[in-house]
Design an enzyme around this catalytic site. Structure first.
Site, short mmCIF file in Angstrom:
data_model
loop_
_atom_site.label_atom_id
_atom_site.label_comp_id
_atom_site.label_asym_id
_atom_site.label_seq_id
_atom_site.Cartn_x
_atom_site.Cartn_y
_atom_site.Cartn_z
N GLU A 1 0.84 -1.21 0.04
CA GLU A 1 0.25 0.02 -0.04
C GLU A 1 0.70 1.30 0.17
OE1 GLU A 1 -2.73 -0.30 3.27
OE2 GLU A 1 -3.63 -2.19 2.44
N GLU B 1 -5.84 -10.47 -1.59
CA GLU B 1 -7.02 -10.30 -0.51
C GLU B 1 -8.35 -10.09 -1.44
OE1 GLU B 1 -6.36 -7.69 2.53
OE2 GLU B 1 -4.47 -8.00 2.44
#
Length: 180
Positions: free
Chosen positions: A69, A176
């Protein structure tokens, strides 16, 4: 490979700068900023951490999310974390170079959370990936966290995004996935 329940284990994550005391130890910031040369101190701690963790799991974990991220969740610009403030976006390329040295056979991923595959969001991320590859960052693939709690907003945008990654020679994995 390290296996749990018959599945390969993914190394997640080596560098994640979002929140002190959550995604990295809070004392890292204090140690780095107290150093006479904060830039070199941060590079040292990054190298030490990545090398230690990857060598500990050498031969047991082959897939690693090297940086997680790097973009802000809200506007997809670079996250203004400790790593970015001191090293610029080069912190990402540096982390990948260290990871490649620590474990030459590992498959190295840049992992990002995409809740919306809008063209603006994906284009900003793809531009980052291209810049990193141009700088010689040994990125093998991109991992995408797909937290679509109610519906995938735009399948066409996601398809174009995955095609663009493939054209760059990168592996794409959903790391995910939330399914309603």
């Amino acid at each position: 490979a390290l296996r749990a329940g018959g599945m390969d284990v993914r190394g997640h994550t080596l560098i994640w700068g979002k929140w002190a005391n959550i995604t990295y130890p809070g004392e890292l910031r204090e140690k780095v900023l107290a150093s006479p040369d904060p830039v070199q101190a941060l590079k040292h701690y990054m190298t030490q951490h990545i090398t230690t963790v990857m060598q500990h799991f050498q031969g047991r974990i082959r897939r690693w999310d090297v940086v997680n991220e790097p973009l802000q969740m809200s506007n997809r610009k670079m996250d203004n974390n400790l790593f970015h403030r001191l090293l610029g976006e080069d912190y990402i390329a540096e982390a990948f170079r260290v990871a490649r040295t620590a474990s030459p056979d590992a498959i190295l991923f840049l992992n990002e959370d995409f809740r919306n595959f809008s063209e603006e969001n994906s284009d900003r991320f793809l531009s980052l990936v291209r810049r990193l590859l141009d700088k010689g960052a040994p990125i093998d693939g991109v991992g995408i966290q797909s937290h679509h709690l109610y519906a995938l907003k735009n399948l066409d945008h996601m398809s174009r995004f995955v095609s663009a990654l493939s054209e760059m020679g990168l592996v794409f994995e959903l790391t995910e996935l939330d399914v309603p």
